[in-house]
Scaffold this active site. Structure first.
Site: not given
Ligand SMILES: Nc1ncnc2c1ncn2[C@@H]1O[C@H](COP(=O)(O)OP(=O)(O)OP(=O)(O)O)[C@@H](O)[C@H]1O
Ligand SMILES: O=P(O)(O)OC[C@H]1O[C@](O)(CO)[C@@H](O)[C@@H]1O
Ligand SMILES: [Mg+2]
Length: 319
Positions: A102, A104, A125, A127, A129, A154, A162, A171, A211, A214, A222, A252
């Site tokens: 993703g 990150g 991912t 998400d 995003d 549903r 309810r 995220r 209307r 129910k 989240e 997931r």
């Molecule tokens: N600014 C950063 N610099 C270096 N490494 C990073 C940085 N941001 C994230 N990472 C690395 O990438 C890994 C994965 O990032 P993150 O946990 O945000 O998940 P993601 O790739 O966005 O996937 P998802 O959001 O689907 O869980 C982090 O645990 C870290 O090791």
């Molecule tokens: O599995 P973990 O580390 O609890 O992370 C949960 C997060 O990871 C995701 O499933 C994927 O980024 C998000 O939607 C959620 O907020």
């Molecule tokens: Mg992410």
């Protein structure tokens, strides 16, 4: 480029396995030595890197999760950690790395580049995003799983008349909540990209009750609030029986949809092509069904646009 490596990082996503398989097999097809890294960036730091053959990625295309394991690596966020990772790759003569993950993971891949490793990202991912691709690997499967769960909710919501508040992942993104809400016919959707007033929600529920309607389904991303908080807040405006449901990690897991397998297969192979073309610091993607490559520097600063017309449509259809 003669040697490349592949890893998965961040939250696992259905379809990652198709991307791994595709990257490995495409590299072999192109006569490139390919290595697989287990446990994401942690695996690079701890040298969990091994030469891959065709059979290493056999029988995984239809499985959820990631056969290479994943991690959220704190050590990789430090320069010392990244230096170890780069040194381990260089010691094996590996010049290119495909990071399937993703936003990150893209940030991590971008920083590794600075230490002399060519990196290409494959967006995976649930998400959805990541800027630079219309859709990420895993999103379609997760969306279908969520809709299936809401359909089940549903049934019981109708039977007991309810209101259900369903919390979904994503995220900071409302993509899953928005499209699941539309597909499941939810009355209300809370997403981080929009401000929805609880008093308006209560009014809509009341109008429905007047209307003769129910039951009601509320989908909350989240990134806005928890289902529990939503329930407490709603109770301040209207007296109705509510139940909450937090879908959690069920979202997931599971077998990847055909769409995610196709996307994973296309993008895994394309990432290899990009490395062979000498590209680095880019994320692979699809835009209007065309393969694209977007600079990480651009991916980081742009926000993926959400489609307000979907939100509006859902509102119009769920009166
Ligand atoms: N600014 C950063 N610099 C270096 N490494 C990073 C940085 N941001 C994230 N990472 C690395 O990438 C890994 C994965 O990032 P993150 O946990 O945000 O998940 P993601 O790739 O966005 O996937 P998802 O959001 O689907 O869980 C982090 O645990 C870290 O090791
Ligand atoms: O599995 P973990 O580390 O609890 O992370 C949960 C997060 O990871 C995701 O499933 C994927 O980024 C998000 O939607 C959620 O907020
Ligand atoms: Mg992410």
């Amino acid at each position: 480029m003669r040697k490349i490596a592949v890893l998965t990082s961040g939250g696992d996503a259905p379809g990652m396995n198709a991307a791994i398989r595709s990257a490995v097999r495409k590299a072999i097809y192109e006569n490139i030595e390919v290595y697989i890294v287990s446990h994401g960036f942690n695996g690079l730091i701890h040298n969990n890197i091994k030469r891959a053959d065709l059979g290493d990625v056999g029988d995984i295309i239809h499985r959820g999760g990631t056969a290479l394991y994943s991690a959220r690596s704190e050590e990789f966020k430090t320069l010392a950690g990244r230096q170890k990772a780069a040194d381990n790759l260089k010691a094996l003569g590996i010049e290119g790395l495909i990071v399937i993950g993703g936003d990150g993971s893209y940030a991590g891949a971008d920083k590794l580049q600075e230490l002399g490793i060519n990196t290409v990202g494959v967006p995976a991912t649930i998400d959805n995003d990541i800027f630079g691709t219309d859709v990420t690997i895993g999103y379609d499967t997760a969306l279908n799983t969520i809709v299936d769960m809401i359909d089940r909710i549903r049934d019981t919501a109708t039977s007991h008349e309810r209101t259900f508040i369903i919390e979904v992942m994503g995220r900071d993104s409302g993509e899953l909540a928005l499209n699941a809400g539309l597909a499941a016919g939810a009355e209300t959707i809370f997403i981080p990209e929009r401000n929805t007033k609880m008093s308006d929600v209560a009014e809509r529920i009341q109008a429905g009750l007047d209307r003769g309607k129910k039951h009601s389904l509320i989908v909350v991303a989240e990134g806005v609030m928890s289902a529990e908080y939503c329930s407490t807040e709603l109770a301040k405006y209207i007296k109705i029986e509510t139940r909450i449901s937090v879908l959690g990690h069920i979202q997931r897991g599971g077998k990847p949809s055909a769409g995610d397998r196709v996307l994973g297969s296309r993008l895994g192979a394309y990432a290899v092509e990009l490395l062979l073309l000498g590209r680095s610091g880019v994320g692979a993607g699809v835009s209007r069904n065309e393969l694209t490559a977007t600079e990480f520097s651009y991916v980081h600063v742009q926000n993926k646009q959400y489609d307000n017309s979907i939100y509006q449509l859902s509102k119009e259809l769920s009166i």
